[in-house]
Design an enzyme around this catalytic site. Structure first.
Site, PDB file in Angstrom:
ATOM      1  N   GLU A 239       5.752   7.834 -18.286  1.00  0.00           N
ATOM      2  CA  GLU A 239       6.404   9.147 -18.120  1.00  0.00           C
ATOM      3  C   GLU A 239       7.427   9.083 -16.985  1.00  0.00           C
ATOM      4  O   GLU A 239       8.543   9.610 -17.094  1.00  0.00           O
ATOM      5  CB  GLU A 239       5.356  10.233 -17.830  1.00  0.00           C
ATOM      6  CG  GLU A 239       4.449  10.586 -18.999  1.00  0.00           C
ATOM      7  CD  GLU A 239       3.344   9.548 -19.242  1.00  0.00           C
ATOM      8  OE1 GLU A 239       3.140   8.651 -18.397  1.00  0.00           O
ATOM      9  OE2 GLU A 239       2.691   9.629 -20.295  1.00  0.00           O
TER      10      GLU A 239
ATOM     11  N   GLY B 102       0.817  -1.210   0.000  1.00  0.00           N
ATOM     12  CA  GLY B 102       0.000   0.000   0.000  1.00  0.00           C
ATOM     13  C   GLY B 102       0.842   1.247   0.000  1.00  0.00           C
ATOM     14  O   GLY B 102       1.292   1.703   1.058  1.00  0.00           O
TER      15      GLY B 102
ATOM     16  N   GLU C 294       2.912   0.586 -11.205  1.00  0.00           N
ATOM     17  CA  GLU C 294       4.315   0.526 -10.745  1.00  0.00           C
ATOM     18  C   GLU C 294       5.194   1.544 -11.466  1.00  0.00           C
ATOM     19  O   GLU C 294       6.320   1.252 -11.856  1.00  0.00           O
ATOM     20  CB  GLU C 294       4.854  -0.905 -10.854  1.00  0.00           C
ATOM     21  CG  GLU C 294       4.139  -1.821  -9.868  1.00  0.00           C
ATOM     22  CD  GLU C 294       4.733  -3.199  -9.734  1.00  0.00           C
ATOM     23  OE1 GLU C 294       5.968  -3.317  -9.710  1.00  0.00           O
ATOM     24  OE2 GLU C 294       3.942  -4.157  -9.645  1.00  0.00           O
TER      25      GLU C 294
ATOM     26  N   THR D 293       4.377   5.105 -14.116  1.00  0.00           N
ATOM     27  CA  THR D 293       3.875   5.301 -15.485  1.00  0.00           C
ATOM     28  C   THR D 293       5.046   5.373 -16.481  1.00  0.00           C
ATOM     29  O   THR D 293       6.207   5.507 -16.076  1.00  0.00           O
ATOM     30  CB  THR D 293       3.087   6.618 -15.568  1.00  0.00           C
ATOM     31  OG1 THR D 293       3.986   7.706 -15.296  1.00  0.00           O
ATOM     32  CG2 THR D 293       1.928   6.648 -14.568  1.00  0.00           C
TER      33      THR D 293
ATOM     34  N   ALA E 134      -0.719  10.905  -4.316  1.00  0.00           N
ATOM     35  CA  ALA E 134       0.624  10.376  -4.009  1.00  0.00           C
ATOM     36  C   ALA E 134       0.797   8.999  -4.638  1.00  0.00           C
ATOM     37  O   ALA E 134       0.405   7.989  -4.065  1.00  0.00           O
ATOM     38  CB  ALA E 134       0.834  10.292  -2.503  1.00  0.00           C
TER      39      ALA E 134
END
Ligand SMILES: Cc1cc2nc3c(=O)[nH]c(=O)nc-3n(C[C@H](O)[C@H](O)[C@H](O)COP(=O)(O)OP(=O)(O)OC[C@H]3O[C@@H](n4cnc5c(N)ncnc54)[C@H](O)[C@@H]3O)c2cc1C
Length: 402
Positions: A385, A122, A381, A383, A128
């Site tokens: 970018e 988590g 996990e 992106t 965030a």
């Protein structure tokens, strides 16, 4: 790529399982967004939830390449099965294996490696995820432990899992260095299914952490048979012994966890691309494409491009794994493997749908699901970018070349 005999044997075992047990149920599970409990039991029996966990903690004791082969072969048939193993192993189990005390390892690893319970991680919160340092969940020291309050979103296994590593701020003044991680537990949200198949719940974990519960199940575009939900921490109290590593190490440790996770998602995406290629190949062969030289060059070129890109992705993924195995730096290669393979999975599945025409667009054909499953590889996990930033910073950022 050249794999050793042990790797090839494992690949065949997992491919046989995926084709005989996963392929027949993948469409139905996707359609109904149901967690693959029966196959979770079978995968637990095969040891797939503890592939690279040392034998002394109940795992198969194989190398990281073996673990990636499992993810690739499952995803070649169904990405939801692959992410079930991946999220459990990389996100739930590996932080305990890497940063846990001996007591924590003895308590949790045997249950997790055997697949007796499912694990998760988590980190992501509203606002965030890409910027993980913006974590708002707090852990306040209280009564010889910590009182944790906050909520996490898009957490794989938040419903079906029982063991989680979560991040929380322990010292707001220290920025990322004020984030710590904790092991929390909660009972499965699907106890009847867990009881039916005999895995998914461990009475040995009782009493579970008070104040930890899951939210509603996400209705997703892809990975629909994977369980994704919110995870709430409401006055959740954990003893100091449940903190994972020293206070303030949470941010650095989950960055390390995500580095390895990126190779895993790379392998998963590679598997999706290979699966799409194999379906397109079967279709073109059935049509006799390629039998007469000079005819049907467009699909042949598409297949040649796909095959070349899949081979390139395989090299990136397994090279990053090799670096990790040898203890060499692998942060940039892991980001490259994830970036390239994820975007390839989108290209390859889109091409496969195009080559199959209306058949590929129909939910009756696996490539339709594969195209939807591929998309999240560019998001989860880290992106695409964020991968580009990691890669660019490795040679342009402040620490580059130092
Ligand atoms: C199916 C699924 C399963 C997941 N499982 C888990 C899990 O088990 N545990 C967990 O903790 N999380 C999980 N996640 C969350 C996932 O890791 C995050 O959603 C992802 O990292 C993106 O972070 P974000 O949500 O903050 O998106 P955002 O950062 O808000 O992304 C929105 C867009 O902004 C772009 N962007 C953001 N920052 C920058 C930047 N600096 N430069 C350029 N572009 C930028 C992103 O690339 C993206 O295109 C899961 C997500 C999904 C969809």
């Amino acid at each position: 790529m050249v794999f050793n005999d042990e790797h090839e044997l494992l690949r065949h075992r997992v491919r046989d399982f995926a084709e005989s047990e996963v392929a027949p149920v993948a469409r139905q599970l996707d359609e109904s967004s149901r967690f693959p409990w029966d196959n979770v039991r079978r995968m637990a029996d095969m040891g797939l939830f503890g592939v690279n966990v040392p034998r002394e903690y109940g795992g198969l004791g194989l190398d990281y390449v073996s673990y990636l082969i499992v993810l690739e072969e499952l995803a070649r048939v169904d990405a939801s099965h692959s992410i079930t193993v991946s999220a459990h192993s990389t996100l739930g189990l590996s932080p305990i294996q890497a940063f846990g005390s001996e007591d924590q390892k003895r308590r949790y690893l045997p249950l997790l490696a055997a697949g007796q319970v499912l694990g998760g991680f988590g980190l992501t919160e509203p606002g965030a995820g890409s910027d993980a340092s913006a974590t708002r969940t707090v852990a306040i020291r209280e009564d010889g432990g910590y009182r944790i309050n906050g909520s996490k979103i898009f957490i794989t296994h938040a419903g079906v899992g029982e063991v989680f590593v979560v991040t929380a701020v322990t010292d707001r003044t220290r920025g990322p260095r004020g984030i710590s991680s904790f092991i929390v537990t909660k009972p499965t949200a699907e106890p009847e299914e867990a009881a039916r198949v005999g895995v998914g719940h461990a009475p040995a974990l009782e009493p579970f952490t008070p104040g930890v519960r899951c939210g509603r199940k996400e209705d997703k575009m892809g990975w629909r048979a994977s369980d994704t939900r919110e995870l709430f921490l409401e006055d959740a109290w954990v003893p100091e012994a449940s903190r994972l590593g020293p206070e303030g190490d949470g941010f650095v440790n989950f960055m390390k966890t995500l580095d390895a996770g990126r190779i895993g998602i790379g392998a998963l995406a590679l598997g999706i691309a290979q699966g799409a290629f194999d379906h397109a190949l079967g279709h073109l062969r059935a049509l006799g494409v390629g039998r007469n030289a000079g005819e049907h060059q467009a699909p042949q070129f598409a297949m040649a491009d796909m095959a070349t890109e899949i081979e390139a992705a395989r090299h990136l993924v397994y090279h990053a794994a090799w670096l990790k195995e040898k203890g060499r730096p692998y942060s940039r290669p892991a980001a490259m493997a994830k970036l390239y393979s994820s975007e390839l999975a989108m290209r390859a599945t889109t091409r496969a749908v195009q080559l199959l025409g209306p058949d590929g667009y129909s939910a009756d054909h696996p490539v339709e699901r594969m195209m939807r499953d591929a998309k999240v590889c560019e998001i989860g996990e880290g992106t695409s970018e964020v991968q580009r930033l990691v890669i660019a910073r490795s040679f342009l950022g402040p620490a580059a070349g130092s």
